[in-house]
Design an enzyme around this catalytic site. Structure first.
Site, short mmCIF file in Angstrom:
data_model
loop_
_atom_site.label_atom_id
_atom_site.label_comp_id
_atom_site.label_asym_id
_atom_site.label_seq_id
_atom_site.Cartn_x
_atom_site.Cartn_y
_atom_site.Cartn_z
N ASP A 295 -3.43 4.34 -1.91
CA ASP A 295 -4.40 4.72 -0.88
C ASP A 295 -4.41 6.25 -0.71
O ASP A 295 -3.83 6.77 0.24
CB ASP A 295 -3.99 4.01 0.43
CG ASP A 295 -4.91 4.34 1.59
OD1 ASP A 295 -6.06 4.74 1.36
OD2 ASP A 295 -4.47 4.18 2.75
N LYS B 77 -7.40 8.04 -0.99
CA LYS B 77 -8.74 8.38 -0.45
C LYS B 77 -9.24 9.70 -1.03
O LYS B 77 -9.46 10.67 -0.30
CB LYS B 77 -8.68 8.50 1.07
CG LYS B 77 -8.18 7.28 1.81
CD LYS B 77 -8.28 7.49 3.31
CE LYS B 77 -7.72 6.34 4.12
NZ LYS B 77 -6.25 6.19 4.04
N THR C 18 -10.86 3.79 10.34
CA THR C 18 -10.77 2.90 11.50
C THR C 18 -10.23 3.61 12.75
O THR C 18 -10.23 3.04 13.83
CB THR C 18 -9.91 1.66 11.19
OG1 THR C 18 -8.77 2.10 10.46
CG2 THR C 18 -10.65 0.64 10.39
N ASP D 90 -13.72 14.85 -3.91
CA ASP D 90 -13.82 16.15 -4.58
C ASP D 90 -15.11 16.16 -5.39
O ASP D 90 -15.94 15.26 -5.24
CB ASP D 90 -12.58 16.36 -5.49
CG ASP D 90 -12.18 17.83 -5.59
OD1 ASP D 90 -13.08 18.65 -5.88
OD2 ASP D 90 -11.01 18.16 -5.38
N LYS E 290 0.83 -1.20 0.00
CA LYS E 290 0.00 0.00 0.00
C LYS E 290 0.87 1.25 0.00
O LYS E 290 1.70 1.45 0.88
CB LYS E 290 -0.90 0.00 1.23
CG LYS E 290 -1.86 1.17 1.24
CD LYS E 290 -2.87 1.00 2.36
CE LYS E 290 -2.41 1.60 3.66
NZ LYS E 290 -2.37 3.07 3.68
N ARG F 234 2.24 -0.53 10.88
CA ARG F 234 3.24 -0.46 11.96
C ARG F 234 3.68 -1.81 12.53
O ARG F 234 4.88 -1.99 12.77
CB ARG F 234 2.73 0.49 13.05
CG ARG F 234 2.83 1.95 12.61
CD ARG F 234 2.01 2.88 13.46
NE ARG F 234 0.60 2.78 13.15
CZ ARG F 234 -0.35 3.55 13.70
NH1 ARG F 234 -0.01 4.45 14.60
NH2 ARG F 234 -1.61 3.41 13.35
#
Ligand code: C5P
Length: 228
Positions: free
Chosen positions: A59, A61, A118, A64, A30, A207
């Site tokens: 990613d 996101k 999340t 607009d 990603k 992470r």
């Protein structure tokens, strides 16, 4: 279920080093805002040079007006990435325009919609959207489904409900996966086993992999737990 590792590291070199360590694995990588703003197309090319079979999820996101989103979607499709995402709250008209534009590209990428981040808990979500998180996430997913998108980004806690409200093949990609307890900014965290039980198609882990001493070992452990 597939694993997607987030390349959210502080430098281009660190991300590439991580990708190299994982080069033998059948996984998604990603590329998020941090990396793409800093490194642009270069990171996409470099990842595919390491292993053509790495799948890339861009990613960004996007959110607009419909025409601007469709233009951005076309540009993303032309990068040769395999999947990108939009915010479902951009509305059905914008999502439909995105899908229409992407369908004209040589190799249309998978398009997902973000339902609820999340990092939101129910209270934080309600402050922004004025509604119950689970119900609104389900509504966003339905909007995305009806607009022709391929799936959604959601928490593992909503994955099963979303599939039952849409289609079993409607993809759920679930971030916020932890191998054990943690106290970072992710509120709705789930284990690999829970995500699998809730029918998640792709889990995103950042992470816990890239902060580990041995990221390859952690990836192998996750894959093993996925396959159990
Ligand atoms: O480090 P961690 O495993 O929390 O990384 C999760 C990744 O998934 C981050 O790159 C974050 O931006 C992304 N993400 C998320 N929640 C969403 C959508 C994407 O955490 N709803």
């Amino acid at each position: 279920m597939k694993l997607c590792v987030a390349l959210d590291m502080p430098t281009f070199e660190a991300n590439i080093e991580l990708a190299r360590k994982l080069k033998k694995k059948d996984i998604w990588l990603k590329v998020g805002l941090r990396s793409y703003i800093r490194d642009g197309k270069k990171i996409v090319k470099e990842i595919k040079d390491i292993n053509q079979n790495f799948k890339i999820f861009l990613d960004l996101k996007i959110y607009d007006i419909p025409n601007t989103m469709a233009d951005a979607a076309e540009s993303m499709a032309n990068l040769g990435i395999d999947m990108f995402n939009v915010h479902a709250s951009c509305g059905k008209e914008a999502m439909r325009e995105v899908m229409q534009r992407v369908s004209n590209s040589k190799k249309p990428p998978i398009v997902l919609a973000v339902t609820a981040l999340t990092s939101f808990d129910d209270e934080g979500f309600r402050k922004v959207y004025g509604e119950n998180l689970e119900a609104k996430a389900a509504q966003f997913a339905k909007d995305a489904y009806e607009s022709g998108l391929n799936g959604v980004v959601c928490s593992a806690f909503e994955s099963r409900l979303i599939k039952s409200n849409t289609d079993e093949n409607f993809i759920t990609l679930t971030p916020g996966i932890r191998l054990k307890d943690s106290n970072d900014d992710q509120k709705r965290v789930a284990t690999v086993e829970f995500a699998k039980k809730e029918m998640s198609d792709i889990i995103v882990v950042g992470r816990p992999v890239y902060n580990a001493k041995d990221p390859l070992h952690v990836v192998e452990e996750i894959i093993q737990r996925m396959e159990k």
